[in-house]
Design an enzyme around this catalytic site. Structure first.
Site, short mmCIF file in Angstrom:
data_model
loop_
_atom_site.label_atom_id
_atom_site.label_comp_id
_atom_site.label_asym_id
_atom_site.label_seq_id
_atom_site.Cartn_x
_atom_site.Cartn_y
_atom_site.Cartn_z
CG HIS A 1 9.38 99.83 96.18
ND1 HIS A 1 10.31 100.83 96.35
CD2 HIS A 1 9.46 99.03 97.28
CE1 HIS A 1 10.96 100.63 97.48
NE2 HIS A 1 10.46 99.55 98.07
CG ASP B 1 11.79 97.96 100.83
OD1 ASP B 1 12.83 98.21 100.18
OD2 ASP B 1 10.72 98.57 100.67
CB CYS C 1 13.44 101.26 95.57
SG CYS C 1 12.76 101.66 93.95
#
Lengths: 301, 667
Positions: free
Chosen positions: B457, B473, B413
């Site tokens: 995250h 995202d 991420c």
């Protein structure tokens, strides 16, 4: 005083002048069914007192003079072979009587002392596998000289404990001694039997029926406890000692013609009951351990 | 050694067990050489107790002490003051085994043991530590029992201490529920030891580090009325980072200044009437001040502030498990306006770095003039090109984004968010990185959401006109599984999920009973946090309010005092203290003793050993005129005390009083 006791005390008092307190203590011990030890210097009337007690109470008695060469058999008896029957027959020794006067007990060997003291504790003797019951009532009145006299064997602690009381006579007062010298005391021959053994049993029963209330028991226990927690007392009092104190205090109350025990009764006999158990005789400051004990516990509250 | 009670192997066994359990409970804090010294001390004690060694050399002991202190002094800089102090305590605890000479030393050892329990409570507040504490206290009490009652066997001592603990449970409950919660008298020193969790800075490796930990980050309970968001909506925002130096993302100076200086209230936006999601967060200690919340969290508690970058922030670092309520309004994100200054900051890139990416972004931007279209194009680029989601990416060079975009193409991420944000900034769209947690494990039985450290995250937010800050995202484009089903599923093929921790239960989510066990433990932990640690002033106030029907100062004070009185009486009762009414016999006794005091004033003292009969005679001789009264009184007293075995009555008491009065009147 209890009317049943008065004549006994009076009679003995006539012979042993000025010693009423000690006479009562001795009687008290016998009423509590205990053995008595009389300790004092020679010639103050130890033997006289014991004789007088025996005669007045109408008990059959034997006097044994303890010597250093005495053997247990001389005391207890011996088995002798009988030619006619072809058997050993036991010949009873002087211990088989209601009252044994053991004179100068500390003169004899420990072996003989032990034989006597065993008999005192068990009220029976065993010889050659046979058990012989001693008579009932059975009392031992022993006398002894103070231990610093030479040629004596000190009684061990455990055996001293067998004597319920130890009474010291002490020297008579000048008055009493003067009256004695004037011939006012009666001789041994003039003593009469005042009561019989059955009456004695009744008196003992009466003494045991005197009640001791809770505060009295507390006072007694406080006394005993004091000897156990205070390091001043090298030999603390045993439960047997507290039983002895209670029994003799009841007997004293009975002699005083009361149905219950007062703290004064305990105080009256305390010294005689505990002194030989606490052992230490010569204290600094002239106060014996028994007296010290008596003065250190508050009977009230 | 004359103190044979100390030689008892059971006692030493108990002490050793206590020490070992303490070490175990503090195993994260204890330095290895401290444990070694403890082991040597205990070993010596055992050998000494069986007579194998001589008395420990005094100078050697002093030497060990000095050396230990020196080592601790050195380690202060590395491990921080708190850990050093704990190790000092444990060092002393271990060395005390050498010094057990008298009974006092054993008491001291037990005291240190109890202090260690206190340390454990300060450091950890989870269920498992609490479970470790109970046997520790029990063992310490058992040592006391064995020391004070040497005839007791070890089993008996342990039983007794268990009984003592059981007896103290109701007391503990009352104290816990009703005693006023005082603020701490001093602050617990902040542990410098790295607790797992997000930090102020983010470099691509950080999140991968976090994903190795299965520690609980926080638990969330949604209010019954609120609509439960979908899993892919659960973006727990914690920190916003908008400054990039080519390697690391960090918070802006504005934010830092706000934290250090101002902390002035960010103006409360007008709240919409609907669309709010209310929930309660129980967060584990982070040693930091940031707090988590869904997009645009609003909280009106005074100790929680709203930051300028739409997060919430605690006024003091969270050093213990903390519970707080938040309401989130996702729609408010679109109403955020940014100043030119902020806008500029969110467009800044370091000159000379990542040129290739910048070029690529500018070229792509030409084909997609609309912001929305450009974003979609970038996301689909991530989706369609050979990008891989992995927890073990290769290392990147100085131009980290270039290396990643056109070289390795392997990352997780933080890599994607970082690259995406750089691309956005290069194309002129203000964007920033948000670090936090995504998803969580929903427990439907009890109804709470557990978010673990491996749920950590990072994602991006871009600012679009009229839409405000919009969450983007890129990870979702690369690995949709990560967002929809969590890290465990996303990493199923790579088999790298929690690869470091073999024993972790979270690793075995496919084994039904292990998973059940894990969920039960999680439930237990949740209830523990929710009802024990979460029982704070507010809940206590509610409880008191319900109990007392309205809380006033007087009521609270009187309740507190009555609590104290009750506990005090209870302790006295247990200690064998019972109120005893004086019997009439005792009252009469004290009357008599008072009389003795009165008579002592007129010169007739009673010696300590003189009993009533003899005393009566003394009085009669000294005060002949009062003789009859004295005799009557003494007779009455003796009769009552010694003749009858019946308890005295009230009338006896009155009679006694009367007799004493008449005697005193006579003299």
């Amino acid at each position: 005083m209890n009317p049943l006791i008065v004549p006994i005390v009076e009679q003995i008092n006539k012979q042993l002048l000025g010693k009423e307190y000690q006479i009562k203590q001795a009687l008290c011990c016998l009423l509590a069914n205990g053995h008595l030890l009389i300790e004092d210097a020679p010639g103050v009337g130890k033997t006289t007192l014991s004789h007088a007690l025996a005669i007045s109470l109408g008990l059959s008695y034997n006097r044994i003079q303890f010597t250093s060469d005495m053997l247990p058999a001389d005391l207890l008896g011996v088995s002798i072979f009988d030619n006619t029957s072809g058997q050993f027959v036991f010949h009873r020794g002087p211990i088989f009587s209601q009252l044994v006067l053991a004179d100068e007990i500390n003169r004899t060997s420990p072996k003989t002392q032990s034989a006597l003291l065993e008999a005192m504790a068990e009220r029976q003797i065993s010889i050659d596998g046979e058990t012989y019951k001693l008579s009932d009532p059975f009392f031992v009145i022993a006398t002894q000289n103070p231990l610093d006299h030479s040629g004596t064997y000190e009684l061990p602690d455990s055996q001293l404990d067998r004597f319920m009381m130890r009474v010291s006579l002490g020297f008579p007062s000048i008055d009493a001694e003067k009256r004695m010298l004037q011939g006012h005391s009666i001789g041994l021959d003039n003593l009469k039997q005042v009561i019989n053994p059955e009456q004695l049993k009744e008196l003992q029963l009466g003494a045991s029926q005197v009640t001791a209330s809770d505060p009295i028991l507390n006072y007694l226990l406080a006394l005993v406890q004091e000897t156990r927690v205070n390091s001043k007392y090298p030999h603390p009092l045993s439960p047997r000692a507290s039983q002895a104190i209670l029994a003799t205090a009841k007997a004293w109350a009975f002699i005083e013609n009361r149905k219950y025990v007062l703290p004064e009764d305990i105080q009256a006999i305390l010294s005689a009951v505990v002194e030989h158990r606490l052992r230490h005789t010569n204290q600094q400051g002239g106060q014996s351990l028994g007296e010290h004990l008596l003065h250190s516990v508050n009977p009230l509250g | 050694m004359t103190n044979s009670w100390l030689l008892g192997k059971p006692t030493i066994g108990l002490m050793t067990a206590t020490y070992l359990v303490s070490l175990l409970a503090l195993s994260h804090e204890v330095l290895w050489w401290v444990a070694m010294i403890g082991a040597i001390a205990i070993g010596w004690r055992w050998c000494y107790s069986v007579g194998k060694v001589m008395v420990f050399n005094r100078y050697l002991l002093s030497l060990i002490c000095v050396a230990g202190l020196a080592l601790l002094a050195i380690s202060v800089t590395k491990s921080g003051l708190l850990i050093t102090m704990i190790n000092l305590l444990l060092l002393g605890y271990g060395l005390k085994f050498i010094e057990l000479k008298q009974r006092r030393d054993v008491f001291f050892l037990v005291l240190v043991g109890i202090l260690t329990v206190g340390v454990i409570i300060i450091l950890y507040s989870d269920v498992l530590s609490a479970i470790k504490i109970l046997p520790l206290i029990g063992l310490n009490i058992a040592i006391l029992s064995v020391t004070c009652a040497p005839a007791m066997t070890t089993v008996q001592a342990i039983k007794q201490s268990a009984q003592l603990i059981a007896i103290s449970v109701p007391l503990t409950v009352v104290l816990f529920l009703l005693m006023p919660k005082l603020p701490p008298l001093w602050d617990a020193a902040k542990s410098q030891q790295a607790t797992t969790g997000l930090s102020d800075e983010l470099s691509p490796g950080d999140i991968a580090e976090l994903s190795r930990s299965d520690a609980l980050a926080f638990s969330v309970t949604f209010d019954p009325g609120s609509q439960l968001p979908l899993r892919k909506q659960l973006y727990w925002r914690a920190l916003v980072m908008d400054v990039f130096d080519g390697q690391r993302w960090r918070q802006s100076m504005d934010q830092k200044l706000w934290q250090q200086l101002g902390k002035q209230l960010t103006p409360m936006p007008p709240l919409p009437k609907t669309g709010g999601i209310s929930y309660q967060v129980i967060t584990q200690p982070t040693q930091q001040s940031w707090m988590v919340g869904l997009a645009l969290p609003i909280n009106d508690e005074s100790e929680i502030l709203r930051t300028p970058d739409q997060n919430i922030y605690a006024t003091s670092a969270i050093t213990a498990t903390k519970m707080y309520r938040v309401t989130s309004y996702p729609s408010l994100m679109s109403e955020v306006v940014i100043s030119d200054h902020v806008r500029q900051r969110n467009l800044t890139l370091v000159n000379g770095l990542n040129q290739q990416t910048k070029q690529w972004a500018i070229e792509l931007r030409r084909s997609y003039p609309s912001d929305q279209a450009f974003i979609s194009a970038v996301l689909s680029y991530f989706n369609q090109q050979q990008f891989y989601y992995t927890l073990s990416p290769p290392l990147l060079g100085e131009n980290s984004v270039d290396d990643f975009m056109f070289g390795t193409r392997r990352g997780f991420c933080a890599h994607y968010a970082s690259a995406f944000t750089v691309i956005m900034r290069a194309a002129g769209i203000p964007s920033r990185i948000v670090a936090g947690y995504q998803g969580g494990e929903w427990n439907s039985d009890v109804g709470y959401l557990n978010v673990y450290q491996y749920d950590a995250h990072a994602w991006s937010e871009v600012w679009l006109p009229a839409k405000g800050w919009v969450r983007q995202d890129p990870t979702a484009s690369v690995s949709p599984l990560r967002i929809e089903q969590g890290l465990a599923q996303a990493m199923a093929t790579e088999n790298s999920f929690l690869s470091g921790s073999i024993l972790s239960l979270a690793k075995h989510q496919n084994s039904p009973w292990l998973n059940n066990l894990r969920l039960s433990l999680a439930n237990l932990n949740y209830f523990w946090d929710r009802w024990l640690l979460g029982y704070d002033k507010k809940l206590q106030y509610q409880l008191l309010n319900n109990m007392l029907g309205g809380v006033t100062t007087e009521k609270v004070i009187s309740l507190t005092i009555s609590c104290f009185v009750f506990i005090g009486l209870w302790l006295m009762w247990n200690a064998g203290f019972k109120i005893k009414r004086l019997s009439y016999n005792e009252k009469i006794d004290s009357l008599y003793l008072e009389l003795c005091d009165e008579l002592a004033k007129v010169g007739v003292r009673r010696e300590k050993h003189v009993a009533s009969q003899d005393y009566a005679q003394i009085i009669a001789t000294r005060l002949p005129h009062a003789m009859s009264e004295v005799i009557e009184l003494t007779e009455f007293y003796n009769n009552l005390n010694y003749a009858s075995n019946l308890p005295a009555t009230k009338s006896d008491y009155r009679q006694m009083k009367r007799l004493i009065k008449s005697l005193l009147n006579k003299i």
